[in-house]
Design a protein around this motif. Structure first.
Motif, PDB file in Angstrom:
ATOM      1  N   GLY A   4       0.805  -1.207   0.000  1.00  0.00           N
ATOM      2  CA  GLY A   4       0.000   0.000   0.000  1.00  0.00           C
ATOM      3  C   GLY A   4       0.839   1.257   0.000  1.00  0.00           C
ATOM      4  O   GLY A   4       0.567   2.174  -0.747  1.00  0.00           O
ATOM      5  N   GLY A   5       1.883   1.313   0.808  1.00  0.00           N
ATOM      6  CA  GLY A   5       2.725   2.515   0.848  1.00  0.00           C
ATOM      7  C   GLY A   5       3.522   2.650  -0.437  1.00  0.00           C
ATOM      8  O   GLY A   5       3.629   1.720  -1.212  1.00  0.00           O
ATOM      9  N   ARG A   6       4.054   3.860  -0.644  1.00  0.00           N
ATOM     10  CA  ARG A   6       4.829   4.059  -1.868  1.00  0.00           C
ATOM     11  C   ARG A   6       6.208   3.412  -1.707  1.00  0.00           C
ATOM     12  O   ARG A   6       6.914   3.678  -0.735  1.00  0.00           O
ATOM     13  CB  ARG A   6       4.969   5.551  -2.122  1.00  0.00           C
ATOM     14  CG  ARG A   6       5.442   5.864  -3.527  1.00  0.00           C
ATOM     15  CD  ARG A   6       5.485   7.357  -3.728  1.00  0.00           C
ATOM     16  NE  ARG A   6       6.839   7.721  -4.121  1.00  0.00           N
ATOM     17  CZ  ARG A   6       7.103   8.685  -5.003  1.00  0.00           C
ATOM     18  NH1 ARG A   6       6.152   9.392  -5.531  1.00  0.00           N
ATOM     19  NH2 ARG A   6       8.348   8.944  -5.321  1.00  0.00           N
ATOM     20  N   PRO A   7       6.590   2.560  -2.660  1.00  0.00           N
ATOM     21  CA  PRO A   7       7.898   1.909  -2.525  1.00  0.00           C
ATOM     22  C   PRO A   7       9.041   2.867  -2.873  1.00  0.00           C
ATOM     23  O   PRO A   7       8.828   3.884  -3.540  1.00  0.00           O
ATOM     24  CB  PRO A   7       7.819   0.769  -3.544  1.00  0.00           C
ATOM     25  CG  PRO A   7       6.853   1.242  -4.580  1.00  0.00           C
ATOM     26  CD  PRO A   7       5.874   2.145  -3.876  1.00  0.00           C
ATOM     27  N   ASP A   8      10.231   2.543  -2.428  1.00  0.00           N
ATOM     28  CA  ASP A   8      11.429   3.271  -2.860  1.00  0.00           C
ATOM     29  C   ASP A   8      11.835   2.840  -4.263  1.00  0.00           C
ATOM     30  O   ASP A   8      12.378   3.615  -5.036  1.00  0.00           O
ATOM     31  CB  ASP A   8      12.596   2.987  -1.909  1.00  0.00           C
ATOM     32  CG  ASP A   8      12.317   3.466  -0.495  1.00  0.00           C
ATOM     33  OD1 ASP A   8      11.912   4.637  -0.351  1.00  0.00           O
ATOM     34  OD2 ASP A   8      12.476   2.669   0.448  1.00  0.00           O
ATOM     35  N   ASP A 140       8.505  13.801 -11.870  1.00  0.00           N
ATOM     36  CA  ASP A 140       9.403  14.656 -11.096  1.00  0.00           C
ATOM     37  C   ASP A 140      10.055  13.799 -10.024  1.00  0.00           C
ATOM     38  O   ASP A 140       9.369  13.320  -9.128  1.00  0.00           O
ATOM     39  CB  ASP A 140       8.577  15.745 -10.394  1.00  0.00           C
ATOM     40  CG  ASP A 140       8.743  17.066 -11.099  1.00  0.00           C
ATOM     41  OD1 ASP A 140       9.520  17.116 -12.072  1.00  0.00           O
ATOM     42  OD2 ASP A 140       8.078  18.031 -10.670  1.00  0.00           O
ATOM     43  N   GLY A 141      11.339  13.566 -10.124  1.00  0.00           N
ATOM     44  CA  GLY A 141      12.027  12.813  -9.081  1.00  0.00           C
ATOM     45  C   GLY A 141      11.769  11.326  -9.098  1.00  0.00           C
ATOM     46  O   GLY A 141      11.914  10.651  -8.082  1.00  0.00           O
ATOM     47  N   GLY A 142      11.383  10.770 -10.245  1.00  0.00           N
ATOM     48  CA  GLY A 142      11.183   9.322 -10.289  1.00  0.00           C
ATOM     49  C   GLY A 142      10.656   8.863 -11.628  1.00  0.00           C
ATOM     50  O   GLY A 142      10.928   9.470 -12.660  1.00  0.00           O
ATOM     51  N   ALA A 143       9.918   7.762 -11.578  1.00  0.00           N
ATOM     52  CA  ALA A 143       9.335   7.217 -12.810  1.00  0.00           C
ATOM     53  C   ALA A 143       8.041   6.509 -12.473  1.00  0.00           C
ATOM     54  O   ALA A 143       7.789   6.149 -11.318  1.00  0.00           O
ATOM     55  CB  ALA A 143      10.312   6.265 -13.484  1.00  0.00           C
ATOM     56  N   ALA A 155       7.655   5.356  -8.346  1.00  0.00           N
ATOM     57  CA  ALA A 155       8.699   5.257  -7.320  1.00  0.00           C
ATOM     58  C   ALA A 155       9.871   6.134  -7.752  1.00  0.00           C
ATOM     59  O   ALA A 155       9.996   6.479  -8.929  1.00  0.00           O
ATOM     60  CB  ALA A 155       9.160   3.805  -7.185  1.00  0.00           C
ATOM     61  N   PRO A 156      10.743   6.482  -6.803  1.00  0.00           N
ATOM     62  CA  PRO A 156      11.948   7.252  -7.169  1.00  0.00           C
ATOM     63  C   PRO A 156      12.854   6.497  -8.144  1.00  0.00           C
ATOM     64  O   PRO A 156      13.599   7.103  -8.893  1.00  0.00           O
ATOM     65  CB  PRO A 156      12.658   7.464  -5.828  1.00  0.00           C
ATOM     66  CG  PRO A 156      11.576   7.330  -4.795  1.00  0.00           C
ATOM     67  CD  PRO A 156      10.611   6.317  -5.344  1.00  0.00           C
ATOM     68  N   LEU A 157      12.801   5.155  -8.117  1.00  0.00           N
ATOM     69  CA  LEU A 157      13.610   4.350  -9.045  1.00  0.00           C
ATOM     70  C   LEU A 157      12.767   3.204  -9.586  1.00  0.00           C
ATOM     71  O   LEU A 157      12.098   2.506  -8.817  1.00  0.00           O
ATOM     72  CB  LEU A 157      14.841   3.776  -8.319  1.00  0.00           C
ATOM     73  CG  LEU A 157      15.673   2.756  -9.118  1.00  0.00           C
ATOM     74  CD1 LEU A 157      16.323   3.403 -10.338  1.00  0.00           C
ATOM     75  CD2 LEU A 157      16.747   2.114  -8.238  1.00  0.00           C
ATOM     76  N   VAL A 158      12.823   3.005 -10.897  1.00  0.00           N
ATOM     77  CA  VAL A 158      12.204   1.836 -11.522  1.00  0.00           C
ATOM     78  C   VAL A 158      13.304   1.025 -12.194  1.00  0.00           C
ATOM     79  O   VAL A 158      14.051   1.554 -13.032  1.00  0.00           O
ATOM     80  CB  VAL A 158      11.124   2.232 -12.551  1.00  0.00           C
ATOM     81  CG1 VAL A 158      10.649   1.006 -13.331  1.00  0.00           C
ATOM     82  CG2 VAL A 158       9.942   2.909 -11.859  1.00  0.00           C
ATOM     83  N   VAL A 159      13.422  -0.243 -11.807  1.00  0.00           N
ATOM     84  CA  VAL A 159      14.380  -1.154 -12.420  1.00  0.00           C
ATOM     85  C   VAL A 159      13.610  -2.051 -13.381  1.00  0.00           C
ATOM     86  O   VAL A 159      12.697  -2.763 -12.962  1.00  0.00           O
ATOM     87  CB  VAL A 159      15.094  -2.006 -11.343  1.00  0.00           C
ATOM     88  CG1 VAL A 159      15.986  -3.056 -12.008  1.00  0.00           C
ATOM     89  CG2 VAL A 159      15.916  -1.120 -10.406  1.00  0.00           C
ATOM     90  N   GLY A 287      16.569   8.678 -17.244  1.00  0.00           N
ATOM     91  CA  GLY A 287      15.984   9.303 -16.060  1.00  0.00           C
ATOM     92  C   GLY A 287      16.158   8.364 -14.877  1.00  0.00           C
ATOM     93  O   GLY A 287      17.274   7.946 -14.558  1.00  0.00           O
ATOM     94  N   ARG A 288      15.055   8.007 -14.255  1.00  0.00           N
ATOM     95  CA  ARG A 288      15.126   7.096 -13.105  1.00  0.00           C
ATOM     96  C   ARG A 288      14.659   5.679 -13.476  1.00  0.00           C
ATOM     97  O   ARG A 288      14.236   4.918 -12.615  1.00  0.00           O
ATOM     98  CB  ARG A 288      14.259   7.639 -11.975  1.00  0.00           C
ATOM     99  CG  ARG A 288      14.818   8.914 -11.370  1.00  0.00           C
ATOM    100  CD  ARG A 288      16.103   8.647 -10.595  1.00  0.00           C
ATOM    101  NE  ARG A 288      16.569   9.857  -9.946  1.00  0.00           N
ATOM    102  CZ  ARG A 288      16.035  10.348  -8.834  1.00  0.00           C
ATOM    103  NH1 ARG A 288      15.031   9.740  -8.247  1.00  0.00           N
ATOM    104  NH2 ARG A 288      16.512  11.460  -8.327  1.00  0.00           N
ATOM    105  N   ILE A 289      14.760   5.356 -14.762  1.00  0.00           N
ATOM    106  CA  ILE A 289      14.452   3.995 -15.203  1.00  0.00           C
ATOM    107  C   ILE A 289      15.767   3.344 -15.622  1.00  0.00           C
ATOM    108  O   ILE A 289      16.484   3.871 -16.479  1.00  0.00           O
ATOM    109  CB  ILE A 289      13.476   4.001 -16.401  1.00  0.00           C
ATOM    110  CG1 ILE A 289      12.226   4.824 -16.070  1.00  0.00           C
ATOM    111  CG2 ILE A 289      13.095   2.575 -16.799  1.00  0.00           C
ATOM    112  CD1 ILE A 289      11.389   5.180 -17.288  1.00  0.00           C
TER     113      ILE A 289
END
Ligand code: FAD
Length: 427
Positions: A4-8, A140-143, A155-159, A287-289
């Motif tokens: 439920g919470g936003r992941p890192d 802004d600041g993520g993906a 999230a701030p980072l998507v792998v 970006g953050r991907i």
């Protein structure tokens, strides 16, 4: 539960690459969510060879003992000519383990995948199945990823670890897979079924032959036997779409030695793997991907480093995060841009080397006629304890470009080069 919470970090794809990266990041206290397309986590296929550059990382993760229990530590890796069965060269895997400090092992793919799945569960990774990612966007600041059902997650980072046919790769890079016109058949059978075939139960054996090769090793504590049959498809060369079908399998190995020919009828015939890779690309980070594993660098499997490179990618990413997290103010956000720059700086070049060397190995293994005899002479002259051509792969995974050892190719790898050398007479 972090649900439920936003992941890192969001990891797309729960194969060996995605799960091992998720685990590496979760170990550092990051909240990681994995989105897997399949209804259940799992792996298809049979055996996987894992060299010291992988078992070193498993040891650091505390997972090596579990891998040893499930896998096999063979005694030798022996290369033979597929036509006359003569030995060409070998690695003494006990000595190799002493040299690199960690074993060369073989393990069932689903066992290694299961080890990472359980490790992720223990580390609190949020593991979600039936989630197909269809698009990626920068925020802004993520993906942000868009799923098939229309929902989005960010999230701030998507792998992106979504494999050879990666949607992320298509969206961000847009290149195509490259066909080698070779196809792989696999089989893992009870060892009793092959005991009379002239096999070497304690070794990894690779038979190399004209336009084909055949790999054998025991799995699951020696109870099972893994075989991989790879050959060039005449239908592929003729430009047909339905290439690599079972009727081509038998013909491809018709002229090979007894042990290989006896192995062919045991191959699974309901599934095969066309051997595809991609040309290396310089940019994995958008970006953050970040692309990871086969999505970033799918190799032809001749160096047996595909899954290993994926595991190394996650380890490098997590180590660079750790280095920067230590410097960040308490509770501060990780500097993902710096982490991703460091990741790309070292991994792109290493994986490019493995991908291009794998293509060259393929050419060398599959030679015919005079070049085959010249290759055999060169390989037979190699000293079993000459590690100059494994050091750059099996040594510790580099974290920075200056730690990356120089690439070493002891023998001319292309058929053209081999063709220019004098053959030693067959003895
Ligand atoms: P994958 O294993 O392909 O995982 C991708 C995951 O992403 C899958 O679970 C998939 O369902 C999921 N996915 C895909 N698209 C989406 C989407 N849109 N949304 C959500 N999820 C998605 N490597 C070795 O190290 N040693 C070996 O001995 C070896 N032998 C090999 C032998 C053969 C015949 C072959 C074909 C390969 C071999 N490899 C070997 C290579 C190795 O199998 C691969 O490099 C490795 O499995 C790649 O892992 P990955 O996690 O990057 O990709």
């Amino acid at each position: 539960s972090p649900a439920g919470g936003r992941p890192d970090v969001i990891v797309v794809g729960g194969g060996i690459g995605g799960l091992s990266a998720a685990f590496a990041l979760a170990r550092q206290g990051l909240r990681v969510r994995v989105l897997e397309r399949a209804k259940e986590f799992g792996e298809v296929g049979a055996g996987l060879q894992i060299a010291p550059n992988c078992t070193r990382i498993l040891a650091e993760y505390g997972l090596l003992e579990e891998a040893r229990t499930l896998g096999v530590v063979p005694e030798n890796m022996v290369m033979r000519d597929a036509l006359d069965a003569r030995e060409l060269t070998r690695l003494d895997l006990r000595d190799l383990e002493r040299r690199y400090g960690f074993p060369y092992m073989v393990i069932h793919r689903s066992d290694l995948h299961g080890i990472f799945l359980r490790a992720c569960e223990r580390a609190g990774v949020e593991l979600l199945t039936d989630r197909t990612v269809v698009d990626y966007e920068h925020t802004d600041g993520g993906a942000r990823v868009r799923l098939e059902d229309g929902s989005t997650e960010e999230a701030p980072l998507v792998v992106a670890a979504d494999g050879l046919h990666s949607v992320a790769r298509r969206t961000l890079v847009g290149d195509d897979v490259v066909s080698s016109d070779y196809v792989a058949y696999r089989a893992a059978v009870p060892i009793e079924r092959v005991r009379d075939n002239g096999i070497a139960e304690k070794d990894v054996t690779v038979y190399v032959g004209p336009r084909c090769h055949f790999v054998q090793y025991a799995l699951r504590g020696g109870d099972m036997f893994n075989q991989v049959a790879v050959f060039q498809s005449p239908k592929a060369l003729a430009g047909r779409d339905d290439w690599g079908t079972p009727d081509e399998l038998d013909a491809a190995f018709g002229a090979t030695c007894d042990t290989v020919r006896k192995g062919i009828p045991l191959m699974w015939r309901d599934r095969w793997w066309q051997m595809l890779d991609r040309d290396p690309v310089e940019t994995w980070v958008h970006g953050r991907i970040a692309l990871l594993g086969d999505a970033a660098h799918p190799p032809l499997q001749y160096m047996a480093q595909g899954a290993i490179m994926a595991i190394e990618d996650g380890w490098v990413l997590a180590r660079h995060h750790a280095l920067r997290a230590g410097a960040a103010p308490a509770g501060g956000r990780p500097d993902w841009d710096a982490v991703l720059t460091a990741y790309e700086a070292v991994r792109v070049e290493h994986c490019r080397r493995v991908q291009t060397t794998a293509r060259a190995w393929g050419e060398l293994w599959h030679l015919d006629g005079e070049p085959r005899l010249r290759r055999n002479a060169i390989m037979r002259a190699r000293d079993t304890y000459d590690y100059s051509f494994t050091d750059w792969v099996y040594g510790p995974t580099a974290l920075t470009p200056d730690e990356e050892p120089p690439m070493f190719t002891p023998i001319p790898l292309s058929s053209a080069d081999i063709g220019e050398q004098e053959a030693e007479p067959e003895t």
